[in-house]
Write an enzyme that holds these catalytic residues in place. Structure first.
Site, mmCIF file in Angstrom:
data_model
loop_
_atom_site.group_PDB
_atom_site.id
_atom_site.type_symbol
_atom_site.label_atom_id
_atom_site.label_comp_id
_atom_site.label_asym_id
_atom_site.label_seq_id
_atom_site.Cartn_x
_atom_site.Cartn_y
_atom_site.Cartn_z
ATOM 1 N N SER A 90 0.511 -1.320 0.095
ATOM 2 C CA SER A 90 -0.144 0.087 0.150
ATOM 3 C C SER A 90 0.923 1.200 -0.184
ATOM 4 O O SER A 90 1.935 1.565 0.107
ATOM 5 C CB SER A 90 -0.903 -0.013 0.845
ATOM 6 O OG SER A 90 -0.303 -0.185 2.342
ATOM 7 N N LYS A 91 0.618 2.124 0.033
ATOM 8 C CA LYS A 91 0.810 3.121 -0.198
ATOM 9 C C LYS A 91 1.660 3.832 0.957
ATOM 10 O O LYS A 91 3.001 4.086 0.822
ATOM 11 C CB LYS A 91 0.637 5.356 -0.210
ATOM 12 C CG LYS A 91 -0.280 5.932 -1.851
ATOM 13 C CD LYS A 91 -0.849 6.761 -1.732
ATOM 14 C CE LYS A 91 -1.825 6.649 -3.051
ATOM 15 N NZ LYS A 91 -2.469 8.314 -3.290
ATOM 16 N N ARG A 92 1.561 3.883 2.299
ATOM 17 C CA ARG A 92 2.312 3.037 3.792
ATOM 18 C C ARG A 92 3.472 2.026 3.180
ATOM 19 O O ARG A 92 4.694 2.655 3.465
ATOM 20 C CB ARG A 92 1.330 3.328 4.613
ATOM 21 C CG ARG A 92 1.645 2.016 4.899
ATOM 22 C CD ARG A 92 0.235 1.807 6.156
ATOM 23 N NE ARG A 92 -0.137 0.229 5.685
ATOM 24 C CZ ARG A 92 0.154 -0.772 6.363
ATOM 25 N NH1 ARG A 92 1.979 -0.579 7.182
ATOM 26 N NH2 ARG A 92 0.003 -2.151 6.882
ATOM 27 N N HIS A 93 4.237 1.514 2.815
ATOM 28 C CA HIS A 93 4.992 0.711 2.407
ATOM 29 C C HIS A 93 5.739 0.668 1.046
ATOM 30 O O HIS A 93 6.477 0.814 0.651
ATOM 31 C CB HIS A 93 4.342 -0.648 1.447
ATOM 32 C CG HIS A 93 3.719 -1.138 2.818
ATOM 33 N ND1 HIS A 93 2.328 -1.712 2.724
ATOM 34 C CD2 HIS A 93 4.014 -2.079 4.579
ATOM 35 C CE1 HIS A 93 2.385 -2.553 3.403
ATOM 36 N NE2 HIS A 93 2.640 -2.750 4.617
#
Length: 468
Positions: free
Chosen positions: A240-243
């Site tokens: 995801s974006k946090r990754h």
């Protein structure tokens, strides 16, 4: 046989980091086999496809250094060719018109859900006569999928993959409005483009079986398949974006070098012994699908950043200067002149040792372009040493410009330290503050050598104007 692969993104957003890895694997495979990598823009989803996204794909690939061969193919422009194949299958009795209403299809889905089964079409128009067709329904054209036995396909990454044909319902080839579906368009384009190997994410494994049967029905040669596992986050969860599930341009903006990102993406799911830092030439020489793992790889920002730092340290100084100037100008508002560029190039050897991104490098570069303004914290550290700084200034002012070298400047400062009964570090720290406004920097002797005598003494003089 000439190896021909394709990278086929949908232009519905940025060039995702996972798609970038797929493009890289295709490109390396083609270059390794001295073949071609073609680019196909799969823009059949007209509602979501945009020219801006197409441009983002082009720019992302170009920045990464992934060059495609031949003119890109736009899938939507080949709509008539896709329709032609659907009607050919219809004429051969390998496809049929389905007149199911929206309500009937929804009822099928509801029944499947009630039985905890995946929603699928029940084939009710497979063998019915078109004479029974109700009025007011624009039919779709469905493919007659095999109903018995299993389909086994050898995948170059996954090995033999098997599916029961009973799980494959009769997929739609042409919608009621005449628009081709994804699976039909992909098969026709892969055939017409002469694709020999299809390398893509393993989320397309189900599509592989559907597409395989269209190839067989058309009596076309089936490409070799290689489905690579997806990328997960460092915690094992879906990316995801946090990754790090961002567009390639975001990594460019964060100060990563394209060659570092290429190297990192290459090692996500592929290996060559214990090699971690792999040049492009080595990657082309070594790359194959035999060493692609079957398990999802994990995206780790820390590892990427560390690898980027390595590439920065090993990079040519002028190359780095050209890369870092846009970051300097954007953040500081300064214009980097030809003189400043020359100074940066000469000072880059020391600057690049501590930076892990171009943003960090840009922060470290500014003092070379603009004399520092000593902030309150720096002043507080410097004021107790102003008397010592005056002694340093006096000694440096007597140094001839022809002797203004790192080695000689270090000798001079060692002499000052010895005369004052101090360690060299006690001499270097006030000098560093005066020259850079920072407590951490490259060697002060390197800095003075790069700045030259006049600029160095001017900065020291400015620092001495503080109240003692």
């Amino acid at each position: 046989m000439t190896v021909i692969v394709r990278f086929a993104p949908s232009p519905t957003g940025y060039l995702h980091i996972g798609s970038a890895r797929t493009a890289l694997f295709n490109w390396l495979f083609a270059r390794h086999h001295k073949g071609k990598m073609l680019l196909r823009i799969e823009d059949t989803d007209r509602a979501r496809s945009t020219e801006a996204a197409v441009e983002a794909i082009y720019k992302g690939l170009e920045w990464l250094g992934i060059a495609w061969d031949e003119t890109p193919v736009h899938q939507f422009a080949r709509k008539e060719r896709h329709q032609e194949v659907a009607y050919e299958l219809l004429s051969k009795g390998l496809a049929y018109r389905c007149y199911c209403s929206v309500e009937e299809l929804e009822a099928m889905r509801e029944e499947a859900r009630a039985k905890n089964l995946p929603p699928r079409y029940d084939g009710r128009w497979r063998d019915r006569s078109p004479e029974e067709a109700p009025e007011g329904i624009a039919p779709v054209i469905r493919f007659k999928s095999p109903q018995n036995g299993d389909t086994v396909i050898h995948d170059l990454v996954q090995g033999d993959v098997r599916v029961s044909n009973a799980q494959l319902d009769d997929m739609v080839l042409l919608r009621g409005d005449g628009n081709p579906t994804f699976n039909l368009s992909v098969v026709v384009d892969d055939h017409d483009m002469g694709i020999t190997h299809i390398i893509r994410g393993d989320d397309h494994l189900t599509n592989m079986f559907r597409q395989f049967h269209i190839f067989k029905a058309m009596e076309w040669e089936t490409p070799h398949y290689g489905h690579i596992p997806l990328i997960h986050g460092a915690d094992g969860a879906k990316l995801s974006k946090r990754h790090g599930a961002m567009g390639v341009e975001a990594y460019q903006e964060m100060g990563f070098l394209p060659e570092a990102l290429r190297n990192y993406l290459l090692r996500l799911g592929w290996s060559h012994g214990d090699a971690e830092v792999i040049s492009t030439d080595q990657a082309i020489e070594w790359f194959d699908l035999d060493h692609v793992g079957k398990s999802p790889s994990r995206f780790d920002f820390v590892k990427l950043t560390s690898l980027n730092g390595h590439y920065i340290r090993e990079a040519d100084n002028l190359y780095l200067v050209d890369k870092v100037i846009p970051f300097i100008e954007k953040k500081s508002g300064l214009t980097v002149t030809a003189e400043a560029k020359d100074i940066l190039q000469r000072g880059m050897t020391g600057l690049k040792q501590r930076a892990k991104t171009l943003i960090e490098l840009a922060d470290n570069c500014v003092f070379y372009i603009q004399a520092p303004v000593l902030e309150a914290e720096a002043q507080a550290l410097l004021i107790p040493d102003l008397s010592l700084l005056k002694i340093i200034e006096n000694r440096l002012s007597l140094t001839h410009e022809t002797e203004w070298t790192e080695a000689h400047l270090e000798e001079e400062m060692r002499a000052v330290a010895d005369a004052q009964g101090l360690k060299l570090g006690k001499i270097a720290q006030p000098l560093r503050l005066a020259l850079t406004g920072k407590t951490v920097s490259p060697s002060v002797f390197e800095i003075m050598h790069v700045l030259g005598k006049e600029k160095s003494l001017n900065r020291i003089s400015t620092a001495l104007s503080l109240s003692i």
